[in-house]
Write an enzyme that holds these catalytic residues in place. Structure first.
Site, PDB file in Angstrom:
ATOM      1  N   HIS A 214     -21.968   6.994   6.277  1.00 28.44           N
ATOM      2  CA  HIS A 214     -20.659   6.446   6.642  1.00 28.44           C
ATOM      3  C   HIS A 214     -20.344   5.121   5.940  1.00 28.44           C
ATOM      4  CE1 HIS A 214     -17.131   6.199   9.155  1.00 28.44           C
ATOM      5  NE2 HIS A 214     -17.528   5.096   9.758  1.00 28.44           N
TER       6      HIS A 214
HETATM    7  O1  LIG Z   1     -13.764   5.807  15.706  1.00 26.62           O
HETATM    8  C1  LIG Z   1     -13.420   5.836  14.507  1.00 26.62           C
HETATM    9  O2  LIG Z   1     -12.692   6.722  14.032  1.00 26.62           O
HETATM   10  C2  LIG Z   1     -13.868   4.720  13.603  1.00 26.62           C
HETATM   11  C3  LIG Z   1     -15.319   4.399  13.738  1.00 26.62           C
HETATM   12  C4  LIG Z   1     -15.698   3.205  12.933  1.00 26.62           C
HETATM   13  O3  LIG Z   1     -14.874   2.423  12.517  1.00 26.62           O
HETATM   14  C5  LIG Z   1     -17.091   2.980  12.719  1.00 26.62           C
HETATM   15  C6  LIG Z   1     -17.458   2.025  11.846  1.00 26.62           C
HETATM   16  C7  LIG Z   1     -18.707   1.447  11.777  1.00 26.62           C
HETATM   17  C8  LIG Z   1     -18.952   0.474  10.843  1.00 26.62           C
HETATM   18  O4  LIG Z   1     -18.472   0.512   9.625  1.00 26.62           O
HETATM   19  C9  LIG Z   1     -19.761  -0.695  11.145  1.00 26.62           C
HETATM   20  O5  LIG Z   1     -20.147  -0.826  12.278  1.00 26.62           O
HETATM   21  O6  LIG Z   1     -20.057  -1.457  10.239  1.00 26.62           O
END
Ligand SMILES: O=C(O)CCC(=O)/C=C/C=C(\O)C(=O)O
EC number: 3.7.1.14
Length: 289
Positions: free
Chosen positions: A269
């Site tokens: 991700h």
């Molecule tokens: O819920 C969603 O669609 C978005 C989830 C989200 O933004 C997760 C991101 C995590 C990171 O990039 C981080 O914690 O650095």
């Protein structure tokens, strides 16, 4: 490297600004690096302890070296920005904060790089302020809404929720081990820095939980409006993303007027961090075209 060849640091580039935008009246933290004529704003994701610097520390210097000013906005409710409880669309709230920041520091038009929640927020900003967006880069986000292929909430989003509710090192490791494809890159130092960042703002953690209770759909589905966006867009997705699945990237590239999609293999991700060199080259080439 900065001009005197010392590495650029979070503290050297750290800035605060007061913004008033609609119902928002708060102090935002941001990092500001470089002095190019064109500005790239980078918007972080929604995990506990996230910040512009935590998400984009492998990207700032190459963009500055290529001649861009880089602004990392810490969204309301994260890191050193003021706390907030979001009861409506958090994507819209972040978009209003970005408009307030741009007005306050005199940025007329910017390119936006958004990671996950940052991608949802970049799209919300482009829908509300099309004339102020150059190009968009979206990774692991851009619209909320269901996946036809992957049960939702995804395992990653469930782990984020568990970490917000119970912010322990064990839960942090559980979440971060799902974040990336190759977990050997996750060091104890990285876990510790992220945990310290999280625990330094328990108000943010509590507010996120309150927000999700008040409105579980913090990132609404804007799929039906994607066709309104004419900004050239590069969509980048990790094949192994266990937070926001790849088919959301396909929805984006189908709906947006001018979008290309690149899928990185062996990538979760955090494409901008896990494949930083490839990401930096690809995005800089896209911005220069
Ligand atoms: O819920 C969603 O669609 C978005 C989830 C989200 O933004 C997760 C991101 C995590 C990171 O990039 C981080 O914690 O650095």
């Amino acid at each position: 490297m900065s001009i005197n060849n010392a590495p650029m640091t979070e503290s050297d580039t750290s800035r605060f600004v007061r913004i008033k935008e609609g119902d928002l009246d708060l102090q935002l933290h941001y990092n500001d690096a470089g002095s190019g004529a064109e500005t790239v704003v980078m918007l972080h994701g929604s995990g506990p302890g996230a910040s512009g610097w935590a998400n984009f520390n492998r990207n700032v210097e190459p963009f500055v070296a290529a001649g861009y000013r880089v602004v990392l906005m810490d969204c309301p409710g994260w890191s050193k920005s003021d706390p907030v409880v979001s009861t409506g669309s958090r994507s819209d709230l972040n978009a209003r904060a970005l408009k307030g920041l741009m007005d306050a520091i005199d940025l007329d038009k910017v390119h936006i790089v958004g990671n996950s929640m940052g991608g949802h927020s970049a799209v919300a900003f482009a829908l509300a302020n099309p004339e102020r967006v150059g190009k968009l880069v979206l990774m692991g986000g851009g619209t909320g809404g269901p996946s036809p292929f992957v049960p939702m909430p995804t395992e990653g989003i469930k782990l984020i929720g568990a970490l917000y509710r119970d912010p322990t090192i064990e839960n942090l490791k559980r979440m971060m081990n799902v974040f990336v494809y190759d977990t050997s890159n996750l060091t104890e130092e990285l876990f510790r820095a992220r945990l310290d960042n999280m625990l330094s703002r328990r108000d943010h953690l509590e507010n996120f939980v309150k927000s999700a209770e008040a409105n579980p759909k913090q990132f609404p589905d804007v799929g039906h409006r994607l066709g309104e966006i004419a900004s050239p867009t590069l969509v980048i997705w990790g094949r192994d993303d266990r937070f926001v699945p790849l088919d959301i990237g396909l929805r984006l590239v189908t709906g947006l007027q001018k979008a290309d999609l690149h899928v990185y293999s062996r990538c979760g991700h955090w494409a901008q961090w896990e494949h930083a060199d490839k990401f930096n080259r690809m995005v800089l080439d896209f911005l220069a075209r």
